[in-house]
Design an enzyme around this catalytic site. Sequence first.
Site, PDB file in Angstrom:
ATOM      1  N   TRP A  10      70.689  85.562 -11.248  1.00  0.00           N
ATOM      2  CA  TRP A  10      69.227  85.424 -11.302  1.00  0.00           C
ATOM      3  C   TRP A  10      68.796  83.975 -11.055  1.00  0.00           C
ATOM      4  O   TRP A  10      67.610  83.715 -10.905  1.00  0.00           O
ATOM      5  CB  TRP A  10      68.706  85.914 -12.655  1.00  0.00           C
ATOM      6  CG  TRP A  10      68.881  87.388 -12.902  1.00  0.00           C
ATOM      7  CD1 TRP A  10      69.498  88.309 -12.084  1.00  0.00           C
ATOM      8  CD2 TRP A  10      68.433  88.131 -14.051  1.00  0.00           C
ATOM      9  NE1 TRP A  10      69.461  89.556 -12.647  1.00  0.00           N
ATOM     10  CE2 TRP A  10      68.822  89.483 -13.865  1.00  0.00           C
ATOM     11  CE3 TRP A  10      67.757  87.798 -15.236  1.00  0.00           C
ATOM     12  CZ2 TRP A  10      68.543  90.486 -14.799  1.00  0.00           C
ATOM     13  CZ3 TRP A  10      67.475  88.796 -16.174  1.00  0.00           C
ATOM     14  CH2 TRP A  10      67.865  90.124 -15.956  1.00  0.00           C
ATOM     15  N   LYS A  11      69.739  83.051 -11.046  1.00  0.00           N
ATOM     16  CA  LYS A  11      69.449  81.616 -10.858  1.00  0.00           C
ATOM     17  C   LYS A  11      68.343  81.191 -11.844  1.00  0.00           C
ATOM     18  O   LYS A  11      68.275  81.739 -12.935  1.00  0.00           O
ATOM     19  CB  LYS A  11      69.105  81.336  -9.389  1.00  0.00           C
ATOM     20  CG  LYS A  11      70.200  81.859  -8.441  1.00  0.00           C
ATOM     21  CD  LYS A  11      70.077  81.368  -7.033  1.00  0.00           C
ATOM     22  CE  LYS A  11      71.216  81.954  -6.192  1.00  0.00           C
ATOM     23  NZ  LYS A  11      71.235  81.462  -4.822  1.00  0.00           N
ATOM     24  N   SER A 213      72.437  86.207   1.099  1.00  0.00           N
ATOM     25  CA  SER A 213      71.454  87.108   1.725  1.00  0.00           C
ATOM     26  C   SER A 213      71.962  88.549   1.825  1.00  0.00           C
ATOM     27  O   SER A 213      71.656  89.261   2.781  1.00  0.00           O
ATOM     28  CB  SER A 213      71.026  86.581   3.102  1.00  0.00           C
ATOM     29  OG  SER A 213      70.421  85.303   2.974  1.00  0.00           O
ATOM     30  N   GLY A 234      71.794  87.171  -5.046  1.00  0.00           N
ATOM     31  CA  GLY A 234      70.755  86.285  -5.575  1.00  0.00           C
ATOM     32  C   GLY A 234      69.411  86.992  -5.571  1.00  0.00           C
ATOM     33  O   GLY A 234      69.118  87.832  -6.428  1.00  0.00           O
ATOM     34  N   GLY A 235      68.591  86.691  -4.573  1.00  0.00           N
ATOM     35  CA  GLY A 235      67.218  87.198  -4.523  1.00  0.00           C
ATOM     36  C   GLY A 235      67.077  88.697  -4.770  1.00  0.00           C
ATOM     37  O   GLY A 235      66.205  89.122  -5.544  1.00  0.00           O
TER      38      GLY A 235
HETATM   39  P1  13P Z   1      70.889  85.074  -2.092  1.00  0.00           P
HETATM   40  O1  13P Z   1      71.354  86.485  -2.263  1.00  0.00           O
HETATM   41  O2  13P Z   1      69.499  84.846  -2.600  1.00  0.00           O
HETATM   42  O3  13P Z   1      71.134  84.574  -0.708  1.00  0.00           O
HETATM   43  O4  13P Z   1      71.813  84.168  -3.060  1.00  0.00           O
HETATM   44  C1  13P Z   1      73.185  84.328  -3.041  1.00  0.00           C
HETATM   45  C2  13P Z   1      73.774  83.561  -4.153  1.00  0.00           C
HETATM   46  O5  13P Z   1      73.779  82.340  -4.144  1.00  0.00           O
HETATM   47  C3  13P Z   1      74.343  84.316  -5.275  1.00  0.00           C
HETATM   48  O6  13P Z   1      75.077  83.494  -6.115  1.00  0.00           O
END
Ligand code: 13P
Length: 250
Positions: A10-11, A213, A234-235
């Site tokens: 989730w960052k 991505s 991530g997103g």
């Molecule tokens: P995204 O899926 O947003 O590109 O991020 C990937 C990521 O860094 C997961 O740790």
Amino acid sequence: MPKKIVAGNWKMNTSLEDAKQLAQSLKENSHQDTSSKLVVCPPFVWIHAVSEILRESNISVGAQNCAATASGAFTGEISASMLKELGVEYVILGHSERRAMFEDTDAVILEKCKQALAADLQIILCCGETLAEREAGKLEDVLTTQLSAVLKGIDQLTSANLVIAYEPVWAIGTGLTATPEQAESAHGFIRNLLRELLGNETGEEISLLYGGSCNATNAASLFERDNIDGGLIGGASLKSADFLKIGNSW
Ligand code: 13P
């Protein structure tokens, strides 16, 4: 066969309310028969609330980082054993954002991995090249350096405590997903490196996740490849329906 795993990073996103709603929605809509192990990695401060919601579910909780030391005068740091107490099972280490922005060198990442193992956490160890490194033909050198630093420095690594995430830096948050061919090629190289450094049996059992991505539309074409055992998302992990669809991409 390596375990199939889909982990959400989730960052530094979500409010407390967003995090609770996302966890609740994942719990209500995930089925026991999901084809993979689901893991969510919320920001540290929401881990307690998310763990409480997911306690009786089949979804595990991970953290996005841990300290390189066990305890003491390290203002602002969070130890692996503190995370363990909150019900955390996994910890992401060596993410490219931490390597690039927070001085997580290979030596620091090794220390963090040792702390994670001492606290009985499973490591999701990230590796990956920048676009400049790929274009300079250094992909294999970069992966070898990043992974050897940990694999040669710890001798109790097994498929029960180590997961590898290949995340090409140029694909993270950019919408430029690696093609299934590019990802499988890097994963095949990593698989051979694991066999070489940890032995054939262990090397073949460790789950290799793709990140960068990866979303509900492209996950299936990546996950069908031989050495791609899931994703670090991530997103797309911030939307319950998308994350669950990725988790059911086999
Ligand atoms: P995204 O899926 O947003 O590109 O991020 C990937 C990521 O860094 C997961 O740790």
